[in-house]
Scaffold this motif. Structure first.
Motif, PDB file in Angstrom:
ATOM      1  N   VAL A   8      -2.203 -21.949  41.108  1.00 17.50           N
ATOM      2  CA  VAL A   8      -2.084 -20.625  41.706  1.00 17.50           C
ATOM      3  C   VAL A   8      -1.487 -20.796  43.099  1.00 17.50           C
ATOM      4  N   LEU A   9      -0.321 -20.210  43.308  1.00 24.53           N
ATOM      5  CA  LEU A   9       0.326 -20.235  44.614  1.00 24.53           C
ATOM      6  C   LEU A   9      -0.119 -18.984  45.356  1.00 24.53           C
ATOM      7  N   VAL A  10      -0.698 -19.168  46.548  1.00 22.98           N
ATOM      8  CA  VAL A  10      -1.266 -18.045  47.299  1.00 22.98           C
ATOM      9  C   VAL A  10      -0.806 -18.083  48.755  1.00 22.98           C
ATOM     10  N   ASN A  11      -0.880 -16.928  49.412  1.00 24.40           N
ATOM     11  CA  ASN A  11      -0.655 -16.884  50.853  1.00 24.40           C
ATOM     12  C   ASN A  11      -1.771 -17.653  51.529  1.00 24.40           C
ATOM     13  N   ASP A  12      -1.432 -18.422  52.545  1.00 28.23           N
ATOM     14  CA  ASP A  12      -2.412 -19.207  53.292  1.00 28.23           C
ATOM     15  C   ASP A  12      -3.102 -18.299  54.297  1.00 28.23           C
ATOM     16  N   GLN A  13      -4.110 -17.572  53.816  1.00 23.51           N
ATOM     17  CA  GLN A  13      -4.831 -16.595  54.628  1.00 23.51           C
ATOM     18  C   GLN A  13      -6.335 -16.818  54.499  1.00 23.51           C
ATOM     19  N   PRO A  14      -7.102 -16.487  55.533  1.00 19.54           N
ATOM     20  CA  PRO A  14      -8.558 -16.600  55.418  1.00 19.54           C
ATOM     21  C   PRO A  14      -9.096 -15.697  54.307  1.00 19.54           C
ATOM     22  N   GLY A  15     -10.039 -16.187  53.542  1.00 18.10           N
ATOM     23  CA  GLY A  15     -10.695 -15.386  52.510  1.00 18.10           C
ATOM     24  C   GLY A  15     -10.054 -15.438  51.134  1.00 18.10           C
ATOM     25  N   VAL A  16      -8.867 -16.043  51.002  1.00 16.53           N
ATOM     26  CA  VAL A  16      -8.195 -16.072  49.699  1.00 16.53           C
ATOM     27  C   VAL A  16      -9.005 -16.881  48.697  1.00 16.53           C
ATOM     28  N   LEU A  17      -9.496 -18.038  49.101  1.00 13.50           N
ATOM     29  CA  LEU A  17     -10.298 -18.868  48.203  1.00 13.50           C
ATOM     30  C   LEU A  17     -11.524 -18.093  47.716  1.00 13.50           C
ATOM     31  N   GLN A  18     -12.172 -17.389  48.619  1.00  9.40           N
ATOM     32  CA  GLN A  18     -13.350 -16.606  48.250  1.00  9.40           C
ATOM     33  C   GLN A  18     -12.992 -15.519  47.240  1.00  9.40           C
ATOM     34  N   ARG A  19     -11.866 -14.838  47.442  1.00 10.78           N
ATOM     35  CA  ARG A  19     -11.465 -13.775  46.521  1.00 10.78           C
ATOM     36  C   ARG A  19     -11.124 -14.327  45.141  1.00 10.78           C
ATOM     37  N   VAL A  20     -10.437 -15.461  45.105  1.00 13.28           N
ATOM     38  CA  VAL A  20     -10.081 -16.063  43.816  1.00 13.28           C
ATOM     39  C   VAL A  20     -11.335 -16.547  43.091  1.00 13.28           C
ATOM     40  N   SER A  21     -12.200 -17.288  43.771  1.00 10.43           N
ATOM     41  CA  SER A  21     -13.408 -17.793  43.119  1.00 10.43           C
ATOM     42  C   SER A  21     -14.349 -16.651  42.749  1.00 10.43           C
ATOM     43  N   GLY A  22     -14.393 -15.619  43.577  1.00  9.29           N
ATOM     44  CA  GLY A  22     -15.210 -14.445  43.277  1.00  9.29           C
ATOM     45  C   GLY A  22     -14.735 -13.731  42.021  1.00  9.29           C
ATOM     46  N   LEU A  23     -13.423 -13.671  41.832  1.00 10.10           N
ATOM     47  CA  LEU A  23     -12.862 -13.055  40.626  1.00 10.10           C
ATOM     48  C   LEU A  23     -13.367 -13.781  39.384  1.00 10.10           C
ATOM     49  N   PHE A  24     -13.353 -15.107  39.423  1.00 10.00           N
ATOM     50  CA  PHE A  24     -13.840 -15.886  38.284  1.00 10.00           C
ATOM     51  C   PHE A  24     -15.315 -15.571  38.029  1.00 10.00           C
ATOM     52  N   GLY A  25     -16.115 -15.562  39.083  1.00 10.77           N
ATOM     53  CA  GLY A  25     -17.543 -15.312  38.926  1.00 10.77           C
ATOM     54  C   GLY A  25     -17.845 -13.923  38.397  1.00 10.77           C
ATOM     55  N   ARG A  26     -17.177 -12.921  38.927  1.00  7.56           N
ATOM     56  CA  ARG A  26     -17.407 -11.545  38.477  1.00  7.56           C
ATOM     57  C   ARG A  26     -17.030 -11.344  37.018  1.00  7.56           C
ATOM     58  N   ARG A  27     -16.048 -12.067  36.548  1.00  6.92           N
ATOM     59  CA  ARG A  27     -15.583 -11.920  35.163  1.00  6.92           C
ATOM     60  C   ARG A  27     -16.333 -12.857  34.214  1.00  6.92           C
ATOM     61  N   GLY A  28     -17.226 -13.676  34.748  1.00 12.06           N
ATOM     62  CA  GLY A  28     -18.005 -14.576  33.912  1.00 12.06           C
ATOM     63  C   GLY A  28     -17.252 -15.827  33.477  1.00 12.06           C
ATOM     64  N   PHE A  29     -16.186 -16.199  34.206  1.00 15.93           N
ATOM     65  CA  PHE A  29     -15.430 -17.407  33.909  1.00 15.93           C
ATOM     66  C   PHE A  29     -15.958 -18.532  34.788  1.00 15.93           C
ATOM     67  N   ASN A  30     -16.163 -19.692  34.199  1.00 19.05           N
ATOM     68  CA  ASN A  30     -16.654 -20.828  34.968  1.00 19.05           C
ATOM     69  C   ASN A  30     -15.489 -21.647  35.516  1.00 19.05           C
ATOM     70  N   ILE A  31     -15.602 -22.081  36.745  1.00 18.44           N
ATOM     71  CA  ILE A  31     -14.633 -22.989  37.343  1.00 18.44           C
ATOM     72  C   ILE A  31     -15.223 -24.392  37.247  1.00 18.44           C
ATOM     73  N   GLU A  32     -14.555 -25.258  36.489  1.00 17.70           N
ATOM     74  CA  GLU A  32     -15.008 -26.644  36.354  1.00 17.70           C
ATOM     75  C   GLU A  32     -14.604 -27.452  37.576  1.00 17.70           C
ATOM     76  N   SER A  33     -13.409 -27.154  38.110  1.00 15.26           N
ATOM     77  CA  SER A  33     -12.878 -27.882  39.251  1.00 15.26           C
ATOM     78  C   SER A  33     -11.915 -26.970  39.990  1.00 15.26           C
ATOM     79  N   ILE A  34     -11.896 -27.071  41.318  1.00 12.68           N
ATOM     80  CA  ILE A  34     -10.931 -26.312  42.117  1.00 12.68           C
ATOM     81  C   ILE A  34     -10.534 -27.153  43.329  1.00 12.68           C
ATOM     82  N   THR A  35      -9.251 -27.266  43.548  1.00 14.63           N
ATOM     83  CA  THR A  35      -8.743 -27.928  44.742  1.00 14.63           C
ATOM     84  C   THR A  35      -7.747 -26.990  45.406  1.00 14.63           C
ATOM     85  N   VAL A  36      -7.705 -27.042  46.714  1.00 12.50           N
ATOM     86  CA  VAL A  36      -6.806 -26.173  47.478  1.00 12.50           C
ATOM     87  C   VAL A  36      -6.203 -26.982  48.612  1.00 12.50           C
ATOM     88  N   GLY A  37      -4.910 -26.794  48.821  1.00 15.04           N
ATOM     89  CA  GLY A  37      -4.246 -27.461  49.928  1.00 15.04           C
ATOM     90  C   GLY A  37      -2.912 -26.795  50.214  1.00 15.04           C
TER      91      GLY A  37
END
Length: 163
Positions: A8-37
């Motif tokens: 996932v290519l995203v704008n480097d802005q505060p809160g983006v990681l939280q919004r993406v991971s929150g989307l997974f949680g709200r939809r009931g999708f599990n994240i096995e691994s996540i890396t960001v850089g």
């Protein structure tokens, strides 16, 4: 249920990681691994997310991600040939008598000893998830004191690029 590696290519802005991971949680999708850089383009970050689901689930995740303002591009890396790697640091109990055996495991996995204490050794191993899992299993009998894994990072092989 199939394992999917999503870039996932995203704008480097505060809160983006939280919004993406929150989307997974709200939809009931599990994240096995996540890396960001940071990515190759200034102002953009690359997230690599590993999740499980069928193709319909992946399509739903992709559509939901595109609804987020800061998401630029979503690509299922696992749909094409890719290179995926993970890093692990493993601190294992290593009394002097056991060190030659542990070094044998380290050499077999092309890993490296990065620290030695009076009764411990820290090993660094890089590879795919299966390689890391196998090394952890072989070191368990010696006593793993600490384990830290980075999560998967991946790219498609060849000339294909995410833009």
């Amino acid at each position: 249920m199939k394992k999917h590696t999503i870039a996932v290519l995203v704008n480097d802005q505060p809160g983006v990681l939280q919004r993406v991971s929150g989307l997974f949680g709200r939809r009931g999708f599990n994240i096995e691994s996540i890396t960001v850089g940071t990515s190759e383009e200034e102002g953009l970050s690359r997230m690599v997310i590993v999740t499980h689901g069928d193709d319909k689930t992946l399509e739903q995740i992709s559509k939901q991600l595109y609804k987020l303002i800061d998401v630029i591009k979503v690509v299922d890396l696992s749909a094409n040939p890719m290179v995926a790697r993970e890093l692990a640091l493993i601190k294992v109990t290593a009394e002097p008598a056991a060190r030659p055996e542990i070094l044998g495991v380290v050499e077999t996995f092309r890993a490296a000893v990065v620290d030695i204490g009076t009764s411990t050794m820290m090993v660094q191993v890089v590879g795919d998830t299966d390689k890391i899992d196998a090394m952890v299993e072989l070191l368990k009998p010696y006593g793993i004191k600490e384990l830290s894994r980075t999560g998967v990072t991946a790219m498609t092989r060849g000339n294909a690029a995410i833009r």
